[in-house]
Design a protein around this motif. Structure first.
Motif, PDB file in Angstrom:
ATOM      1  N   TYR A 305       0.735  -1.453   0.194  1.00  0.00           N
ATOM      2  CA  TYR A 305       0.394   0.302  -0.140  1.00  0.00           C
ATOM      3  C   TYR A 305       1.122   0.939  -0.138  1.00  0.00           C
ATOM      4  N   ALA A 306       0.661   1.913  -0.543  1.00  0.00           N
ATOM      5  CA  ALA A 306       0.974   3.448  -0.259  1.00  0.00           C
ATOM      6  C   ALA A 306      -0.160   4.816  -0.071  1.00  0.00           C
ATOM      7  N   PHE A 307       0.410   5.636   0.808  1.00  0.00           N
ATOM      8  CA  PHE A 307      -0.031   7.174   0.915  1.00  0.00           C
ATOM      9  C   PHE A 307       0.724   8.277   0.397  1.00  0.00           C
ATOM     10  N   GLY A 308       0.187   9.195   1.073  1.00  0.00           N
ATOM     11  CA  GLY A 308       0.937  10.821   0.785  1.00  0.00           C
ATOM     12  C   GLY A 308      -0.238  11.572   1.567  1.00  0.00           C
ATOM     13  N   PHE A 309       0.164  12.590   2.471  1.00  0.00           N
ATOM     14  CA  PHE A 309      -0.015  13.306   3.674  1.00  0.00           C
ATOM     15  C   PHE A 309       0.187  14.584   2.876  1.00  0.00           C
ATOM     16  N   GLY A 310      -0.773  15.484   3.339  1.00  0.00           N
ATOM     17  CA  GLY A 310      -0.452  16.783   3.132  1.00  0.00           C
ATOM     18  C   GLY A 310       0.139  17.579   4.266  1.00  0.00           C
ATOM     19  N   VAL A 311       1.343  17.824   4.641  1.00  0.00           N
ATOM     20  CA  VAL A 311       2.147  18.160   6.122  1.00  0.00           C
ATOM     21  C   VAL A 311       0.939  19.197   6.496  1.00  0.00           C
ATOM     22  N   GLU A 312       0.825  20.568   6.060  1.00  0.00           N
ATOM     23  CA  GLU A 312       0.418  21.962   6.053  1.00  0.00           C
ATOM     24  C   GLU A 312      -0.835  21.129   6.238  1.00  0.00           C
ATOM     25  N   ARG A 313      -1.561  20.277   6.179  1.00  0.00           N
ATOM     26  CA  ARG A 313      -2.585  20.133   6.164  1.00  0.00           C
ATOM     27  C   ARG A 313      -2.909  20.116   7.455  1.00  0.00           C
ATOM     28  N   ILE A 314      -2.489  19.038   7.940  1.00  0.00           N
ATOM     29  CA  ILE A 314      -1.871  18.601   9.656  1.00  0.00           C
ATOM     30  C   ILE A 314      -1.564  19.231  10.455  1.00  0.00           C
ATOM     31  N   ALA A 315      -0.807  20.246   9.810  1.00  0.00           N
ATOM     32  CA  ALA A 315      -0.438  21.209  10.870  1.00  0.00           C
ATOM     33  C   ALA A 315      -1.165  22.084  10.925  1.00  0.00           C
ATOM     34  N   MET A 316      -1.671  22.626  10.377  1.00  0.00           N
ATOM     35  CA  MET A 316      -3.237  23.818  10.393  1.00  0.00           C
ATOM     36  C   MET A 316      -4.568  23.325  10.942  1.00  0.00           C
ATOM     37  N   ILE A 317      -4.631  21.635  10.878  1.00  0.00           N
ATOM     38  CA  ILE A 317      -5.944  21.548  11.622  1.00  0.00           C
ATOM     39  C   ILE A 317      -5.561  20.478  13.633  1.00  0.00           C
ATOM     40  N   LYS A 318      -4.507  20.251  13.425  1.00  0.00           N
ATOM     41  CA  LYS A 318      -4.078  20.626  14.422  1.00  0.00           C
ATOM     42  C   LYS A 318      -3.337  21.140  16.046  1.00  0.00           C
ATOM     43  N   TYR A 319      -2.630  22.454  14.890  1.00  0.00           N
ATOM     44  CA  TYR A 319      -2.421  23.578  15.625  1.00  0.00           C
ATOM     45  C   TYR A 319      -3.610  24.435  15.723  1.00  0.00           C
ATOM     46  N   GLY A 320      -4.705  24.597  14.976  1.00  0.00           N
ATOM     47  CA  GLY A 320      -5.890  24.785  14.410  1.00  0.00           C
ATOM     48  C   GLY A 320      -5.330  26.631  13.601  1.00  0.00           C
ATOM     49  N   ILE A 321      -4.550  26.691  12.763  1.00  0.00           N
ATOM     50  CA  ILE A 321      -3.637  27.879  12.222  1.00  0.00           C
ATOM     51  C   ILE A 321      -4.970  27.846  10.358  1.00  0.00           C
ATOM     52  N   PRO A 322      -5.902  29.308  10.706  1.00  0.00           N
ATOM     53  CA  PRO A 322      -6.695  29.352   9.527  1.00  0.00           C
ATOM     54  C   PRO A 322      -6.125  29.670   8.086  1.00  0.00           C
ATOM     55  N   ASP A 323      -4.917  29.498   8.202  1.00  0.00           N
ATOM     56  CA  ASP A 323      -4.391  30.228   6.854  1.00  0.00           C
ATOM     57  C   ASP A 323      -2.855  29.721   6.347  1.00  0.00           C
ATOM     58  N   ILE A 324      -2.942  28.922   5.001  1.00  0.00           N
ATOM     59  CA  ILE A 324      -1.898  28.687   5.021  1.00  0.00           C
ATOM     60  C   ILE A 324       0.044  29.318   4.925  1.00  0.00           C
ATOM     61  N   ARG A 325      -0.182  30.779   4.355  1.00  0.00           N
ATOM     62  CA  ARG A 325       0.737  31.544   4.491  1.00  0.00           C
ATOM     63  C   ARG A 325       1.247  32.361   6.138  1.00  0.00           C
ATOM     64  N   TRP A 326       0.525  32.164   6.805  1.00  0.00           N
ATOM     65  CA  TRP A 326       0.907  32.013   8.086  1.00  0.00           C
ATOM     66  C   TRP A 326       2.511  31.018   8.354  1.00  0.00           C
ATOM     67  N   LEU A 327       2.358  30.252   7.627  1.00  0.00           N
ATOM     68  CA  LEU A 327       3.191  29.080   7.645  1.00  0.00           C
ATOM     69  C   LEU A 327       4.713  29.203   7.252  1.00  0.00           C
ATOM     70  N   TYR A 328       4.552  30.228   6.394  1.00  0.00           N
ATOM     71  CA  TYR A 328       6.072  30.693   5.759  1.00  0.00           C
ATOM     72  C   TYR A 328       6.608  32.125   5.721  1.00  0.00           C
ATOM     73  N   GLU A 329       5.183  33.010   6.614  1.00  0.00           N
ATOM     74  CA  GLU A 329       6.218  33.827   6.776  1.00  0.00           C
ATOM     75  C   GLU A 329       7.172  34.566   8.023  1.00  0.00           C
ATOM     76  N   ASN A 330       6.852  33.145   9.028  1.00  0.00           N
ATOM     77  CA  ASN A 330       8.448  33.551  10.268  1.00  0.00           C
ATOM     78  C   ASN A 330       8.218  34.619  10.424  1.00  0.00           C
ATOM     79  N   ASP A 331       7.361  34.433  11.374  1.00  0.00           N
ATOM     80  CA  ASP A 331       6.563  35.246  11.937  1.00  0.00           C
ATOM     81  C   ASP A 331       6.909  34.835  13.612  1.00  0.00           C
ATOM     82  N   VAL A 332       7.507  35.845  14.411  1.00  0.00           N
ATOM     83  CA  VAL A 332       7.635  34.804  15.516  1.00  0.00           C
ATOM     84  C   VAL A 332       6.784  35.008  16.364  1.00  0.00           C
ATOM     85  N   ARG A 333       6.099  36.253  16.349  1.00  0.00           N
ATOM     86  CA  ARG A 333       5.092  36.680  17.360  1.00  0.00           C
ATOM     87  C   ARG A 333       3.886  34.984  17.056  1.00  0.00           C
TER      88      ARG A 333
END
Ligand code: DAH
Length: 339
Positions: A305-333
């Motif tokens: 079998y094979a599978f493929g997950f989206g890492v951003e997807r999991i991070a967004m639902i696990k941490y409640g992040i509404p906007d994918i761009r927040w993951l790339y802006e590197n805003d320390v706040r």
């Protein structure tokens, strides 16, 4: 001062220090001998007046004096230069604060995934981001007319090189280089010509998974489901289960899309899961026999079998992040809140 005089001065100074009765006395001797305007720095400054041939011996003697005085002062509990600073220090000031960094949420999801699948015997495999069309498409049973090969969906560099659109080519690399049993996950960066909005980015991450074994251990869709259910619970917490929906991928047959029960409402329905109780997180399926043929495996004697997950997807639902761009802006706040 001659060398002989210097010797006498040194003995004198050490006697004085030894006799110092309290910290104030030690401090005043420190100032007298090694302070900024003390006699030893003065001698060092006066070195240029010492005849050239005597200079090396004289310099050595002065340094020895200085070392002896400092040692004697230290023994008495008086500082060297540090003592001078200590006197000026404002001890009521707050201490220095070092900010501790935190791991990026994507890094955390990848590391946690490697640990979870590691407990099931999976190792981590790696592959390049620049791929051949064979590894990214052909060997994965994706024909040239497939929309994902379109010039408007994939970043091509000429006809023989592209930015991988998925981590699935690492399946091909792993199978070409190894014999079953194979149990790997492949986390990595992937690229598509998506316009960036709140849920899409031209550059994102996936975690591929692949299990292939010989026919004395036939692999089933039920095996896949149990492994993904274990992953779901470990990653998202108790009570999260998986559901399979029939789908199509060129490289798996049958193919499924994988949903986790919404970790927010636990399946009752809420805004996060658009009232469905489920959240789509992965594609998966049984490895297509054509893929096995492309890597030189006999589809009659292996299954997997094979599978493929989206890492951003999991991070967004696990941490409640509404906007994918927040993951790339590197805003320390933002990032520091997830530490
Ligand atoms: N590569 C697919 C994608 O990017 C995801 C995927 C689906 C990976 C099914 C798989 C799989 O390994 O079996 O959409």
């Amino acid at each position: 001062m001659t060398l002989a005089e210097l010797e006498i001065a040194q003995a004198e100074s050490l006697k004085e220090i030894a006799a110092a009765a309290d910290a104030a006395a030690v401090e005043s001797l420190r100032v007298k001998y090694v302070g900024r305007n003390g006699s030893i720095p003065a001698l060092i400054k006066a070195m240029k007046d010492v005849p050239r041939e005597e200079r090396p011996a004289f310099g050595k003697a002065v340094q020895a004096w200085r070392a002896a005085v400092e040692a004697a002062l230290a023994e008495k509990g008086g500082g060297t230069a540090a003592g001078e600073q200590a006197v000026d220090a404002d001890l009521t000031l707050p201490g220095r604060w070092w900010n501790l960094g935190v791991k990026h949420p994507l890094t955390r999801v990848i590391e946690e995934s490697a640990a979870i699948f590691g407990r099931l015997g999976f190792t981590v495999a790696d592959g390049p981001e620049l791929e051949t069309p064979f590894n990214n498409f052909t060997a994965l049973n994706t024909p040239p007319h497939h929309p994902s090969q379109d010039r408007s969906d994939t970043f091509w560099f000429g006809d023989d090189c592209l930015l991988r659109t998925q981590t699935s080519p690492v399946q091909i690399r792993t199978m070409l280089a190894n014999k079953p049993p194979i149990r790997v996950i492949c986390p990595g960066r992937t690229y598509r010509r998506d316009t960036t909005d709140a849920t899409h980015s031209a550059n994102f991450h996936q975690i591929e998974g692949l299990y292939v074994d010989t026919m004395d251990k036939p692999v089933s869709l039920a095996d896949l489901k149990s492994v993904l259910a274990y992953f779901a619970r470990e990653m998202m917490g108790d009570g999260v289960t998986v559901r399979f929906r029939p789908h199509f991928f060129p490289f798996t047959e049958p193919s499924v899309e994988v949903d986790f029960t919404c970790h927010v409402c636990k399946g009752r329905g809420c805004n996060v899961c658009k009232q469905s109780g489920w959240i789509e997180v992965a594609g998966a399926g049984m490895v297509d026999p054509r893929v096995f043929r492309h890597v030189g495996y006999d589809p009659e004697s292996v299954s997997g079998y094979a599978f493929g997950f989206g890492v951003e997807r999991i991070a967004m639902i696990k941490y409640g992040i509404p906007d994918i761009r927040w993951l790339y802006e590197n805003d320390v706040r933002f990032l520091s809140q997830l530490g």
